[in-house]
Scaffold this active site. Structure first.
Site, PDB file in Angstrom:
ATOM      1  N   SER A 283      46.194  38.272  40.437  1.00  0.00           N
ATOM      2  CA  SER A 283      44.816  37.805  40.322  1.00  0.00           C
ATOM      3  C   SER A 283      44.265  37.348  41.667  1.00  0.00           C
ATOM      4  O   SER A 283      45.004  36.858  42.530  1.00  0.00           O
ATOM      5  CB  SER A 283      44.749  36.641  39.327  1.00  0.00           C
ATOM      6  OG  SER A 283      43.489  35.997  39.355  1.00  0.00           O
TER       7      SER A 283
ATOM      8  N   GLN B 156      43.840  42.465  41.594  1.00  0.00           N
ATOM      9  CA  GLN B 156      42.566  42.292  40.895  1.00  0.00           C
ATOM     10  C   GLN B 156      41.573  41.555  41.777  1.00  0.00           C
ATOM     11  O   GLN B 156      41.919  40.582  42.452  1.00  0.00           O
ATOM     12  CB  GLN B 156      42.785  41.510  39.589  1.00  0.00           C
ATOM     13  CG  GLN B 156      41.516  41.155  38.842  1.00  0.00           C
ATOM     14  CD  GLN B 156      40.979  39.780  39.210  1.00  0.00           C
ATOM     15  OE1 GLN B 156      41.711  38.920  39.705  1.00  0.00           O
ATOM     16  NE2 GLN B 156      39.693  39.569  39.008  1.00  0.00           N
TER      17      GLN B 156
ATOM     18  N   TYR C 296      37.386  40.049  41.936  1.00  0.00           N
ATOM     19  CA  TYR C 296      36.091  39.774  41.325  1.00  0.00           C
ATOM     20  C   TYR C 296      34.975  40.218  42.265  1.00  0.00           C
ATOM     21  O   TYR C 296      35.170  40.324  43.478  1.00  0.00           O
ATOM     22  CB  TYR C 296      35.912  38.272  41.064  1.00  0.00           C
ATOM     23  CG  TYR C 296      36.797  37.690  40.002  1.00  0.00           C
ATOM     24  CD1 TYR C 296      36.603  38.007  38.664  1.00  0.00           C
ATOM     25  CD2 TYR C 296      37.812  36.798  40.323  1.00  0.00           C
ATOM     26  CE1 TYR C 296      37.406  37.462  37.678  1.00  0.00           C
ATOM     27  CE2 TYR C 296      38.624  36.242  39.345  1.00  0.00           C
ATOM     28  CZ  TYR C 296      38.414  36.582  38.022  1.00  0.00           C
ATOM     29  OH  TYR C 296      39.214  36.037  37.056  1.00  0.00           O
TER      30      TYR C 296
ATOM     31  N   THR D 103      37.265  43.384  38.268  1.00  0.00           N
ATOM     32  CA  THR D 103      36.783  42.689  37.076  1.00  0.00           C
ATOM     33  C   THR D 103      35.274  42.494  37.157  1.00  0.00           C
ATOM     34  O   THR D 103      34.778  41.859  38.090  1.00  0.00           O
ATOM     35  CB  THR D 103      37.487  41.330  36.918  1.00  0.00           C
ATOM     36  OG1 THR D 103      38.896  41.549  36.799  1.00  0.00           O
ATOM     37  CG2 THR D 103      36.990  40.593  35.692  1.00  0.00           C
TER      38      THR D 103
ATOM     39  N   LYS E 285      37.480  46.691  35.072  1.00  0.00           N
ATOM     40  CA  LYS E 285      37.936  45.878  33.935  1.00  0.00           C
ATOM     41  C   LYS E 285      36.783  45.079  33.342  1.00  0.00           C
ATOM     42  O   LYS E 285      36.063  44.382  34.065  1.00  0.00           O
ATOM     43  CB  LYS E 285      39.042  44.925  34.395  1.00  0.00           C
ATOM     44  CG  LYS E 285      39.656  44.089  33.282  1.00  0.00           C
ATOM     45  CD  LYS E 285      40.806  43.251  33.827  1.00  0.00           C
ATOM     46  CE  LYS E 285      41.533  42.500  32.724  1.00  0.00           C
ATOM     47  NZ  LYS E 285      40.705  41.442  32.128  1.00  0.00           N
TER      48      LYS E 285
ATOM     49  N   HIS F 268      37.822  40.078  28.147  1.00  0.00           N
ATOM     50  CA  HIS F 268      38.425  38.986  28.921  1.00  0.00           C
ATOM     51  C   HIS F 268      39.227  38.062  28.012  1.00  0.00           C
ATOM     52  O   HIS F 268      39.279  36.839  28.213  1.00  0.00           O
ATOM     53  CB  HIS F 268      37.346  38.192  29.664  1.00  0.00           C
ATOM     54  CG  HIS F 268      37.767  37.726  31.029  1.00  0.00           C
ATOM     55  ND1 HIS F 268      37.487  38.430  32.167  1.00  0.00           N
ATOM     56  CD2 HIS F 268      38.461  36.619  31.438  1.00  0.00           C
ATOM     57  CE1 HIS F 268      37.975  37.780  33.217  1.00  0.00           C
ATOM     58  NE2 HIS F 268      38.579  36.685  32.793  1.00  0.00           N
TER      59      HIS F 268
END
Length: 381
Positions: free
Chosen positions: A106, A127, A129, A155, A251, A275
């Site tokens: 993450s 991952q 954002y 994401t 995602k 989520h």
């Protein structure tokens, strides 16, 4: 306690991990209706039992983005895993590596990219954002590439954080959160010693490296809230597609039109996901959203599904609904919180055994054999 199924790890984690961290993983947004439906909608899907087929040679492995996976699942990105076990991201990544599946780090992990990547043999996924600070995004991508990360998971369902009321009650947020966490540490001494003391630093490793200062758990929610970008669109992702040369997965897809946009954008995969019920409460469960998405884009893009998967039977259900692979989030976090790396490895073994049983009794020798026909159409009964 005796661990016989993955669900036992939830209870084991509840006992070992202080409430503010347990409920952070366990809870959802608002009234948690979507969180509940994610699980119940999968549970209510009936598998179609077929017998007297030769199932002596059964194979759960797949190839995804050029990688061989021992089973069709990936450990999903989960923030602050290092608060569930000592240097938790490293332990979870090592467990996944040992069992032949990818681990996704993450953006808001405790352990930074540079700590996790060298601890495993196979390339991990990363991952990211969409954030207002594009400098951070570019820095994170450069570091992920330098560390050999194979796949980028982007994401897109967090332009703004969901309202997670349970966190207010547990001490993750809300009034007097610092003192409440300290008191919880006293009542969970093994966690306090193993994670609270020996697992330091408790900072967001990837963010702290970029900022040049420690961004700790108390700053976690504030930093995310400040940096989420509600203005994002597909156009904002174009520079990332140009910058990132490896597979890119979007995602947070729940609608067939968004899935079609992902194909037009040139993404290599999507994750059908709400989520884990942690963003907009009241949306479709992933199990309900998946079939129309598969009808729209199956074969044009790889489809991964998450949210609500609690056992190996659920993986088979998701594959029959149209997924090419799945992601596990809470399931592995519970195991990590209960028993660290060994717990995650055992959980993956349990899931694989459950898949074997489900595939044998639905007469599917390979993952490619699993089709909608593996399910019972209850509307016709």
């Amino acid at each position: 306690m005796i661990i016989s199924s993955a669900s036992d790890y939830r209870e084991a984690a509840r006992r070992r991990v202080p409430p503010f961290m347990f409920h952070y993983a366990d809870g959802g947004s608002y009234a948690e209706q979507t969180l509940a439906r994610n699980v119940s909608d999968l549970e209510n899907i009936a598998l179609r039992q077929r017998v007297l087929k030769d199932m002596s040679e059964l194979d759960t492995s797949i190839e995804l983005f050029g990688e061989k996976l021992s089973m069709p699942t990936i450990l999903a990105p989960v923030g602050a895993c290092g608060m569930y076990a000592r240097r938790g991201e490293v332990q979870a990544a090592q467990a996944a590596d040992n069992k032949g599946v990818p681990f996704t780090l993450s953006t808001v992990s405790i352990c930074p990219i540079e700590e996790v990547a060298p601890a495993i043999k196979r390339p991990m996924w990363f991952q990211l954002y969409v954030l207002k600070d594009r400098g951070f995004m570019k820095n994170a991508l450069e570091r992920a590439k330098a560390a050999g990360c194979s796949t980028l998971v982007f994401t897109v369902d967090m332009p703004t954080p969901g309202a997670r009321y349970r966190d207010m009650h547990s001490g993750m947020s809300g009034p007097y959160k610092e003192i409440r966490r300290v008191l919880q540490g006293f009542t969970h001494p093994f966690w306090a010693y193993d994670v609270g003391i020996k697992g330091k630093p408790h900072t967001l490793g990837n963010v702290s490296t970029y900022m040049g200062r420690q961004i700790g758990l108390d700053d976690y929610i504030g930093w995310l809230t400040e940096n989420f970008d509600p203005s994002i669109s597909w156009k904002d992702l174009e520079w990332i597609r140009e910058f990132w040369e490896g597979p890119m997965v979007i995602k947070g897809i729940l609608d067939p039109e968004d899935a079609k946009d992902a194909v037009r954008f040139g993404a290599d995969g999507i994750v059908v996901s709400n989520h884990g019920g942690r963003q907009l409460d009241g949306v479709l469960s992933s199990a309900r959203a998946l079939p129309p998405i598969a009808d729209a884009v199956k074969g044009d893009i790889k489809i991964i599904a998450d949210s609500g998967i609690r056992n190996g039977l659920d993986i088979v259900r998701m594959l029959a609904l149209g997924a090419d692979a799945t992601m596990l989030g809470r399931a592995f976090v519970y195991a990590l919180g209960a028993e660290g790396r060994q717990g995650v490895e055992n959980m993956l073994d349990i899931f694989k055994k459950e898949m074997h049983v489900a595939m044998t009794l639905t007469s599917n020798r390979t993952i490619a054999d699993i089709k909608p026909e593996a399910l019972v159409d209850l509307s016709k009964l």
